[in-house]
Write a protein that holds these residues in place. Structure first.
Motif, PDB file in Angstrom:
ATOM      1  N   CYS A  10       0.986  -1.252  -0.640  1.00 31.72           N
ATOM      2  CA  CYS A  10      -0.219   0.054   0.191  1.00 31.72           C
ATOM      3  C   CYS A  10       1.340   1.249   0.401  1.00 31.72           C
ATOM      4  O   CYS A  10       1.710   1.378   0.969  1.00 31.72           O
ATOM      5  N   PRO A  11       0.458   1.840  -0.573  1.00 29.35           N
ATOM      6  CA  PRO A  11       1.437   3.233  -0.969  1.00 29.35           C
ATOM      7  C   PRO A  11       1.430   4.661  -0.151  1.00 29.35           C
ATOM      8  O   PRO A  11       0.445   4.200   0.648  1.00 29.35           O
ATOM      9  N   ILE A  14      -1.426   7.052   0.419  1.00 29.16           N
ATOM     10  CA  ILE A  14      -2.509   6.239   0.316  1.00 29.16           C
ATOM     11  C   ILE A  14      -3.466   6.293   2.106  1.00 29.16           C
ATOM     12  O   ILE A  14      -4.126   5.880   2.787  1.00 29.16           O
ATOM     13  N   SER A  74      -4.639  -3.847  -3.238  1.00 29.29           N
ATOM     14  CA  SER A  74      -5.021  -4.345  -5.048  1.00 29.29           C
ATOM     15  C   SER A  74      -4.594  -5.766  -5.313  1.00 29.29           C
ATOM     16  O   SER A  74      -4.308  -5.953  -6.337  1.00 29.29           O
ATOM     17  N   ASN A  91      -9.217  -0.567  -3.869  1.00 27.55           N
ATOM     18  CA  ASN A  91      -7.966  -0.873  -4.381  1.00 27.55           C
ATOM     19  C   ASN A  91      -7.959   0.779  -3.974  1.00 27.55           C
ATOM     20  O   ASN A  91      -8.340   1.995  -4.424  1.00 27.55           O
ATOM     21  N   PRO A  92      -6.183   1.134  -4.441  1.00 26.90           N
ATOM     22  CA  PRO A  92      -5.355   2.379  -3.957  1.00 26.90           C
ATOM     23  C   PRO A  92      -5.766   3.065  -4.896  1.00 26.90           C
ATOM     24  O   PRO A  92      -5.351   4.513  -4.972  1.00 26.90           O
ATOM     25  N   ARG A  93      -6.373   2.444  -5.935  1.00 20.13           N
ATOM     26  CA  ARG A  93      -6.276   3.423  -7.178  1.00 20.13           C
ATOM     27  C   ARG A  93      -7.711   4.317  -7.182  1.00 20.13           C
ATOM     28  O   ARG A  93      -8.338   5.147  -8.173  1.00 20.13           O
ATOM     29  N   LEU A 128       1.196   5.658  -9.742  1.00 18.46           N
ATOM     30  CA  LEU A 128       0.172   6.399  -8.318  1.00 18.46           C
ATOM     31  C   LEU A 128       0.136   8.129  -8.819  1.00 18.46           C
ATOM     32  O   LEU A 128       0.915   9.026  -8.876  1.00 18.46           O
ATOM     33  N   SER A 129      -1.065   8.182  -9.858  1.00 21.32           N
ATOM     34  CA  SER A 129      -1.265   9.895  -9.987  1.00 21.32           C
ATOM     35  C   SER A 129      -2.132  10.750  -9.016  1.00 21.32           C
ATOM     36  O   SER A 129      -2.505   9.883  -7.984  1.00 21.32           O
ATOM     37  N   ASP A 132      -5.913   9.226  -9.598  1.00 23.48           N
ATOM     38  CA  ASP A 132      -6.349   8.258  -8.561  1.00 23.48           C
ATOM     39  C   ASP A 132      -6.229   8.590  -7.046  1.00 23.48           C
ATOM     40  O   ASP A 132      -7.098   7.774  -6.170  1.00 23.48           O
ATOM     41  N   ARG A 133      -4.935   9.190  -6.634  1.00 25.21           N
ATOM     42  CA  ARG A 133      -5.411   9.787  -5.231  1.00 25.21           C
ATOM     43  C   ARG A 133      -6.234  10.380  -4.887  1.00 25.21           C
ATOM     44  O   ARG A 133      -7.217   9.483  -4.006  1.00 25.21           O
TER      45      ARG A 133
END
Length: 148
Positions: A10-11, A14, A74, A91-93, A128-129, A132-133
């Motif tokens: 996970c980023p 996020i 994800s 998902n993180p996106r 991740l853009s 997306d965030r």
């Protein structure tokens, strides 16, 4: 309702969104990983360290999951298992998986995995853009407003 995070992949950005949401909504966020994690001090944020190994964190999440809980991942097979058990997966996106969409997403994932196994270069997901965030934060906020 609790939020479970498949935290190994996970980023950080996020996780930060989740930490703020936990404090704001007082919903428990639990990060599950096979390595120690530093999390902010809060009664609404905790982490669980599991043994190293393939799918150990996933199995812990599924074991602890209650119907209606939200999982952040994800990992498509984990998302499918969570939905089958009555949970929700985001998902993180910012894509919220559902019972009506997860089968086709899982089939596409398996197809791409077969291509990669046969030597076809399929590339990975883009970084991740900002959009997306934002999509993740928006879906999380809507989910929490409807379910907590």
């Amino acid at each position: 309702m609790r939020i479970w995070v498949d935290a190994d992949a996970c980023p950080v950005v996020i996780k930060d969104i989740l930490y703020r949401a936990a404090k704001r909504t007082k919903v428990l966020v639990t990060l599950v990983a096979n390595q120690p994690l530093k999390v902010p001090h809060s009664e609404f944020i905790k982490s669980i360290k599991v043994a190293p190994g393939f799918d150990v964190a996933d199995n812990e999440i599924v074991k602890c999951l209650d119907e209606g809980d939200l999982i952040i991942t994800s990992d498509i097979p984990l998302a499918a298992e969570v939905i089958e058990k009555g949970g929700h997966a985001l998902n993180p996106r910012g894509e919220l998986y559902s019972a009506s969409t997860i089968k086709s997403i899982l089939n596409m994932r398996d197809f791409m995995d077969t291509l990669r196994s046969s030597g076809v270069q399929t590339g990975g997901p883009p970084p991740l853009s900002q959009s997306d965030r934002q999509a993740f934060a928006n879906h999380l906020d809507r989910f929490l407003a409807q379910n907590s």
